[in-house]
Design a protein around this motif. Structure first.
Motif, PDB file in Angstrom:
ATOM      1  N   LEU A   1      -1.180  -7.951   0.563  1.00  0.00           N
ATOM      2  CA  LEU A   1      -1.118  -7.161   0.479  1.00  0.00           C
ATOM      3  C   LEU A   1      -0.186  -5.721   1.684  1.00  0.00           C
TER       4      LEU A   1
ATOM      5  N   VAL B   1      -8.132 -11.601  -0.387  1.00  0.00           N
ATOM      6  CA  VAL B   1      -6.941 -10.546   0.549  1.00  0.00           C
ATOM      7  C   VAL B   1      -6.444 -10.883   1.825  1.00  0.00           C
TER       8      VAL B   1
ATOM      9  N   GLN C   1      -4.198   0.402  -7.784  1.00  0.00           N
ATOM     10  CA  GLN C   1      -4.407  -1.209  -7.042  1.00  0.00           C
ATOM     11  C   GLN C   1      -5.217  -1.439  -6.514  1.00  0.00           C
ATOM     12  N   LEU C   2      -6.542  -0.994  -6.836  1.00  0.00           N
ATOM     13  CA  LEU C   2      -7.944  -1.659  -5.939  1.00  0.00           C
ATOM     14  C   LEU C   2      -8.124  -2.036  -8.057  1.00  0.00           C
TER      15      LEU C   2
ATOM     16  N   VAL D   1      -3.892 -11.939  -3.316  1.00  0.00           N
ATOM     17  CA  VAL D   1      -2.967 -11.047  -3.599  1.00  0.00           C
ATOM     18  C   VAL D   1      -2.483 -10.651  -1.709  1.00  0.00           C
TER      19      VAL D   1
ATOM     20  N   LEU E   1     -11.941  -1.428   0.608  1.00  0.00           N
ATOM     21  CA  LEU E   1     -11.982  -2.234  -0.207  1.00  0.00           C
ATOM     22  C   LEU E   1     -13.549  -2.089   0.115  1.00  0.00           C
TER      23      LEU E   1
ATOM     24  N   TRP F   1       0.975  -1.246   0.286  1.00  0.00           N
ATOM     25  CA  TRP F   1       0.670   0.501   0.244  1.00  0.00           C
ATOM     26  C   TRP F   1       0.617   1.298  -0.208  1.00  0.00           C
TER      27      TRP F   1
ATOM     28  N   ILE G   1      -6.493  -5.660  -7.735  1.00  0.00           N
ATOM     29  CA  ILE G   1      -7.216  -6.415  -6.725  1.00  0.00           C
ATOM     30  C   ILE G   1      -8.489  -7.343  -7.257  1.00  0.00           C
ATOM     31  N   ARG G   2      -9.047  -6.472  -7.929  1.00  0.00           N
ATOM     32  CA  ARG G   2     -10.466  -6.671  -8.465  1.00  0.00           C
ATOM     33  C   ARG G   2     -10.064  -7.669  -9.573  1.00  0.00           C
TER      34      ARG G   2
ATOM     35  N   ASP H   1     -12.595  -8.984  -1.688  1.00  0.00           N
ATOM     36  CA  ASP H   1     -11.408  -9.217  -0.524  1.00  0.00           C
ATOM     37  C   ASP H   1     -11.119 -10.394   0.077  1.00  0.00           C
TER      38      ASP H   1
END
Length: 437
Positions: A86, A111, A71-72, A84, A101, A56, A75-76, A108
């Motif tokens: 993070l 994540v 970055q979002l 992922v 998120l 991040w 992740i999506r 997520d």
């Protein structure tokens, strides 16, 4: 030291229970009968992954242009394909990221958030370098780090970033393979079958006391490769910022000095995607002309090279984006870092000056993962139509080079203006061999 003493203790106990050792001592098996040590290697990026690692951000390269939206999107896109991992600074930031998120409806469940202090987002360079064992093990290669040559290895920033891979290894319970060589992940490209490509200018700048032969041997030892192909230089827009200004009084943006992931990538064990600057581009743009000459030399070396088995490579040329410029001033993260630098060409930046910078834009700074290629696109309304055509051509080449994978083009300019791209902010963790059977 025996890495698995409990296995030996269990075997001895079973032998005693069976009565072994009550008679004459058994002869030890010959050395040739001893099991071979597990072999570790850095697999190709197009092999299966368990996870993508990212960090991040802690600042904005250009004020008002955050990197979090990119970055979002990553992740999506990873949901349902790859986990992922993070990194955040602490548990409080981790909770805030979870809230972000949720507020943006980003899945997520895949994540994992880990509190590992870090200074920047360049996981390819300062993050964990995972080595895959042929018996299901994983290790992490721990090279030295000196902020791409901008600082000493002992500076606070270097020490903070250099510790990231060790903290990840500790969190995962993985062994480290240590090296005193200073080297970054984006400087190296692998075909997964034993061949690696690296850039001589980068490695010599980081390690002036090492010979080329010694560095070659160290890469083989640490990364499990059989052959190293040395290219001469990288792209002009990736030149080290403290070297000085490019033609037109332009500055680069905390760039690496020539990382290979900006211009030469493996699409499969025998195919290399290599950037290309046309004659028209060289005539119109002096910066492109510098890159074009360097790419000519890279092509010459790659055409003369062979893989680990002595076979020539298939080389596919990929266009480069138009040179993309922006301005920066005090308050922009990149400006605040490069303004106090000592410049080798005698130039300098006044604290209240507005400077012109060139983005580290590339179609080859993509990330391959399970069923997906995260690519970069550049055209926006108001930019030349030629750039839209280049976007389409590059994405078509990627689609042909990675059949069966979705090609997802993303706007990565917020990262490009920090000196890298999508590939630079990610690092893949391979599956364990046992997991892929």
């Amino acid at each position: 030291m025996d890495p698995h003493p409990e296995h030996r203790r269990a075997a001895l106990a079973l032998a005693l229970m069976a009565g072994v050792g009550c008679g004459p001592a058994a002869e030890a098996p010959p050395e040739s009968a001893q099991p071979a040590a597990e072999r570790f290697r850095f697999p190709a990026e197009f092999e299966p992954h368990r996870a993508l690692w990212m960090a991040w951000p802690t600042y904005e390269n250009k004020r008002g242009l955050p990197t979090e939206p990119l970055q979002l999107e990553i992740i999506r896109a990873a949901a349902g394909r790859v986990a992922v991992e993070l990194l955040v600074q602490d548990e409080a930031e981790g909770a805030a990221v979870r809230e972000r998120l949720a507020s943006e409806s980003v899945p997520d469940a895949h994540v994992t958030i880990r509190a590992v202090p870090h200074g920047d987002i360049w996981m390819r360079d300062m993050g964990p370098i995972f080595l895959q064992g042929d018996r299901g093990g994983l290790r992490i290669a721990d090279f030295g780090f000196n902020m791409w040559g901008y600082e000493s290895p002992d500076s606070p920033a270097s020490r903070l970033e250099e510790a990231v891979d060790r903290q990840v290894a500790e969190a995962l319970g993985l062994d480290l393979v240590a090296s005193t060589l200073i080297s970054e992940g984006g400087a190296r490209e692998f075909n997964g079958a034993g061949t690696m490509i690296v850039v001589e200018a980068v490695e010599r700048q980081r390690n002036p006391d090492w010979s080329l032969e010694a560095m070659d041997a160290e890469f083989r030892r640490v990364l499990g490769v059989d052959k190293v192909i040395w290219l001469a230089e990288g792209m002009a827009e990736d030149e080290l910022t403290f070297r000085g200004q490019l033609p037109g009084g332009v500055f680069t943006v905390i760039t690496t000095g020539g990382h290979v992931d900006e211009f030469a990538r493996f699409a499969d064990p025998n195919t290399i995607l290599l950037a290309e600057v046309s004659a028209e581009e060289r005539a119109a743009d002096p910066i492109a002309a510098i890159s074009g000459g360097r790419l000519d030399e890279s092509l010459r070396r790659l055409e003369a090279a062979t893989d680990q088995d002595g076979n020539p490579f298939r080389i596919v040329r990929v266009p480069v984006p138009d040179s993309l410029f922006d301005t920066m001033r005090a308050g922009d993260g990149v400006f605040d870092y490069i303004q106090p630098l000592e410049y080798e060409d005698g130039s300098g930046i006044d604290p209240d000056e507005e400077i012109r910078v060139i983005a580290a834009a590339s179609y080859l700074n993509f990330q391959v993962t399970n069923g997906l290629v995260l690519a970069q696109k550049y055209w926006k309304p108001g930019l030349p139509e030629s750039l839209r055509q280049k976007d389409a051509e590059a994405l078509a080449i990627l689609a042909e080079s990675f059949p069966g994978r979705e090609i997802l083009p993303l706007d990565a300019m917020a990262v490009n203006l920090g000196g890298g791209g999508i590939h630079c902010i990610l690092q893949q963790e391979p599956v364990r061999i046992a997991d892929s059977r």
